[in-house]
Design an enzyme around this catalytic site. Structure first.
Site, short mmCIF file in Angstrom:
data_model
loop_
_atom_site.label_atom_id
_atom_site.label_comp_id
_atom_site.label_asym_id
_atom_site.label_seq_id
_atom_site.Cartn_x
_atom_site.Cartn_y
_atom_site.Cartn_z
N ASP A 1 0.72 -1.17 0.05
CA ASP A 1 0.12 -0.18 0.12
C ASP A 1 0.92 1.20 0.02
O ASP A 1 2.17 1.31 0.35
CB ASP A 1 -1.10 -0.04 1.09
N GLU B 1 0.14 -1.53 5.55
CA GLU B 1 1.20 -1.07 6.42
C GLU B 1 1.30 0.61 6.78
O GLU B 1 1.35 0.86 7.91
CB GLU B 1 2.59 -1.32 5.92
#
Length: 384
Positions: free
Chosen positions: A74, A136
């Site tokens: 991400d 994350e």
């Protein structure tokens, strides 16, 4: 595809944390399957996001032990940032590769995935693993799901390299991250009748000042670790909302605070100090004005710090391959502490500079990717 082709493919897929990452994960999964590998996915409850874990067996077909290469898929948003090129189209200018995620941290992922055919052709005595996570950037949500899957499947890993951007220099420690939401509930009244209300904004301000006092105490008194770029724990209040009108006593106020603790400082102890102030000082004052006053605390994110052992084999290996013996510790967080907490010795080392992460015109230098290729090639040879 080579590293640059993979980086172009991965950065073209918008994996901002608010969106699904399945397009990226499925692209990597399909490529690994075409090479005869058996990656497995672990998803969030909604099935909209996934981690990918894939083992590259050793020459005897063994799958236990070895080294994992870990990266999060991400990225942070580009909203409102003044990019000079399309953030989702890899652009090269003077040896720099620009795109959202190029540095943090699709550069490392692209390098690792591009080198899989080379890894498979090596006569390795130990396996290698790819570990790609989701979310994350929003509290390290995905990695614990993946680590739970490793335990359930009985997969053992000897060490892990988290490829966050460190300019290809080993980082052996980082702070923990803890984020909390606080809701303060008072009583509304007309601002001309202040004794009839309980001002949630003003009482929230008292708590915010107490949090600031804690930050200043850490800055002045420690504990300290001079190996960190910021050598003490920090705590800040960064968002606040409250009240409905200028002439109305606010009955509610909400704010968020986060603290980044040195590994020697217990997050539970920090939160206990804040709770003690609320119970011992703030609430008695509020309830003297309005018996129904209350304060709610909600944990939004907790990611443990990293404190790698210098004696761990993976630490010694990364130091040898990078020819770097400096003790490097950083204030930002990664998933490395989660791997360490799962019993997997972990070091952070990857291409690009953290100074480029999250910024407009994020970039990774092509030379950094070349260094990463050499590093991963040597790492794989060390498993022979």
């Amino acid at each position: 595809m080579n590293t640059l082709e993979w980086l172009g493919t991965l950065t073209a897929i918008d994996t901002t944390s608010r969106l699904s990452n399945l397009g990226l994960i499925e692209t990597v999964r399909d490529d690994l399957q075409r090479q005869g590998l058996q990656p497995w996915l672990s998803t969030n409850a909604e099935g909209t996001k996934a981690n990918l874990f894939c083992t590259l067996p050793d020459q005897a077909g063994g799958t236990q032990g070895g080294i994992a290469l870990s990266g999060h898929t991400d990225t942070v948003p580009v909203d409102g940032q003044p990019w000079t090129s399309d953030p989702f189209r890899l652009t090269e200018r003077e040896g720099r590769l620009y795109a959202r995620g190029a540095c943090d941290m699709k550069g490392f992922i692209a390098t690792a995935v591009a080198m899989v055919p080379e890894f498979l052709a090596m006569p390795r005595a130990k396996p290698m693993h790819l570990a790609l996570s989701y979310d994350e950037e929003v509290a390290c949500i995905g990695a614990p799901v993946m680590l739970s899957g490793l335990r359930e499947r009985g997969i053992r890993v000897d060490g892990c390299v988290v490829g966050e951007p460190t300019s290809m220099k080993p980082v052996v420690a980082h702070k923990g991250l803890n984020a909390w939401r606080c809701r303060v509930h008072g009583k509304a009244a007309h601002s001309s009748l202040t004794p009839r209300g309980c001002n949630a904004v003003e009482h929230a301000a008292r708590l915010i000042c107490a949090i600031r006092d804690l930050a200043e105490a850490w800055r002045a008194e420690g504990p300290f670790d001079e190996a960190y770029d910021v050598p003490y724990s920090t705590i800040t209040t960064n968002m606040i909302q409250g009240g409905i009108a200028m002439n109305t006593i606010a009955d509610a106020c909400e704010f968020t605070y986060e603290f980044r603790n040195l590994p020697v400082l217990s997050p539970a102890e920090v939160q206990a100090r804040i709770s003690a102030y609320i119970q011992g000082e703030l609430l008695p004052r509020m309830r003297s004005e309005f018996p129904g006053a209350s304060v709610e605390l909600e944990n939004l994110a907790t990611a443990p710090g990293l404190d790698a052992s210098e004696q761990a084999a993976v630490t010694q290996l990364v130091r040898a391959l990078t020819a770097d013996s400096s003790v490097r510790k950083v204030a930002y967080g990664t998933e490395a502490g989660l791997f360490q907490g799962a019993g997997i010795p972990t070091v952070v080392c990857g291409p690009g500079s953290i100074e480029q992460a999250h910024k407009p015109d994020e970039f990774v230098e092509a030379d950094q990717l070349a260094q990463c290729e050499r590093f991963l090639r040597q790492l794989a040879h060390s498993l022979a």
